[in-house]
Design a protein around this motif. Sequence first.
Motif, short mmCIF file in Angstrom:
data_model
loop_
_atom_site.label_atom_id
_atom_site.label_comp_id
_atom_site.label_asym_id
_atom_site.label_seq_id
_atom_site.Cartn_x
_atom_site.Cartn_y
_atom_site.Cartn_z
N ILE A 52 -21.53 7.26 76.72
CA ILE A 52 -20.48 6.25 76.57
C ILE A 52 -21.10 4.90 76.21
CG2 ILE A 52 -18.72 4.90 77.79
CD1 ILE A 52 -18.11 7.49 79.42
N LEU A 53 -22.12 4.50 76.95
CA LEU A 53 -22.78 3.22 76.68
C LEU A 53 -23.43 3.19 75.31
CD1 LEU A 53 -24.49 2.11 80.01
CD2 LEU A 53 -22.64 0.99 78.78
N THR A 54 -24.11 4.27 74.95
CA THR A 54 -24.78 4.35 73.65
C THR A 54 -23.76 4.24 72.52
OG1 THR A 54 -26.58 5.66 74.57
CG2 THR A 54 -26.26 5.77 72.19
N LEU A 55 -22.65 4.95 72.65
CA LEU A 55 -21.60 4.91 71.64
C LEU A 55 -21.10 3.49 71.43
CD1 LEU A 55 -19.45 6.36 69.84
CD2 LEU A 55 -18.04 6.46 71.89
N THR A 93 -12.21 10.43 83.23
CA THR A 93 -13.64 10.20 83.45
C THR A 93 -14.11 9.02 82.61
OG1 THR A 93 -14.01 12.54 83.91
CG2 THR A 93 -15.94 11.24 83.31
N VAL A 94 -13.65 8.96 81.38
CA VAL A 94 -14.01 7.84 80.50
C VAL A 94 -13.48 6.54 81.10
CG1 VAL A 94 -13.72 6.83 78.21
CG2 VAL A 94 -14.10 9.30 78.45
N TYR A 95 -12.21 6.53 81.53
CA TYR A 95 -11.62 5.33 82.14
C TYR A 95 -12.44 4.88 83.35
CZ TYR A 95 -7.16 4.87 79.68
OH TYR A 95 -6.18 4.63 78.75
N LYS A 144 -25.58 11.93 81.90
CA LYS A 144 -25.53 12.12 80.45
C LYS A 144 -24.25 11.53 79.86
CE LYS A 144 -28.47 16.18 80.21
NZ LYS A 144 -28.59 17.58 79.87
N GLN A 145 -23.13 11.72 80.57
CA GLN A 145 -21.86 11.18 80.09
C GLN A 145 -21.88 9.66 80.07
OE1 GLN A 145 -18.89 12.95 82.60
NE2 GLN A 145 -18.74 14.79 81.33
N ARG A 146 -22.36 9.05 81.15
CA ARG A 146 -22.42 7.58 81.20
C ARG A 146 -23.30 7.03 80.10
NH1 ARG A 146 -22.61 6.62 87.69
NH2 ARG A 146 -20.36 6.61 87.93
N GLU A 202 -16.45 16.31 71.24
CA GLU A 202 -17.28 17.33 70.62
C GLU A 202 -18.58 17.56 71.41
OE1 GLU A 202 -19.57 17.95 66.45
OE2 GLU A 202 -17.53 17.15 66.34
N SER A 203 -19.22 16.49 71.81
CA SER A 203 -20.48 16.61 72.55
C SER A 203 -20.28 17.00 74.01
CB SER A 203 -21.25 15.29 72.50
OG SER A 203 -21.53 14.94 71.18
N PHE A 204 -19.14 16.58 74.57
CA PHE A 204 -18.82 16.86 75.97
C PHE A 204 -17.43 17.47 76.06
CE2 PHE A 204 -21.86 13.40 75.98
CZ PHE A 204 -22.77 13.79 76.96
N PRO A 205 -17.29 18.77 75.72
CA PRO A 205 -15.96 19.38 75.64
C PRO A 205 -15.17 19.37 76.96
CG PRO A 205 -17.69 20.97 75.07
CD PRO A 205 -18.35 19.68 75.37
N LYS A 206 -15.86 19.28 78.09
CA LYS A 206 -15.16 19.30 79.38
C LYS A 206 -14.85 17.91 79.91
CE LYS A 206 -16.92 23.75 80.81
NZ LYS A 206 -17.54 24.53 81.85
N ILE A 207 -15.20 16.88 79.16
CA ILE A 207 -14.94 15.52 79.63
C ILE A 207 -13.44 15.24 79.63
CG2 ILE A 207 -15.09 14.34 77.39
CD1 ILE A 207 -16.64 12.10 78.92
#
Length: 128
Positions: free
Chosen positions: A13-16, A44-46, A8-10, A35-40
């Motif tokens: 990120i791609l959709t954004l 993880t994004v990097y 879901k996170q990946r 906001e959508s992924f408060p624990k991210i």
Amino acid sequence: MEKLKTTKQRQAILTLIEQSGGAFSAEEIYEKMKESFPKIAVSTVYRNLERFEETGLLVRENLSDGRLRFSPASHHEHYLICTECGRRIALSDCPLEEVERKLSEQTGFLISGHSLSLYGICPVCRER
């Protein structure tokens, strides 16, 4: 090319990045996703951005402000980028097509793509 497991996170990120049509730093993506992924975590994004680049989904740009920005490889064009204000001007045609063809003929290398970003100061910033 290595296949990435879909999470879901990946996907978020791609959709954004794809829907926004621009180039974003990991910090900018993190801020939009909190906001959508408060624990991210920003790490993880990097990591995901680096994996997307490795698999050819995103293109990395290193601007003069020191931040790496990522944009969709499928939307990547050639740009003039202002080092003062960050303005990006897309070039209407590819100045490298002939160079790419000649290099391929000379080396036998099958070139699958390229990117071009030229850095400088835009007319608006020059006048300031």
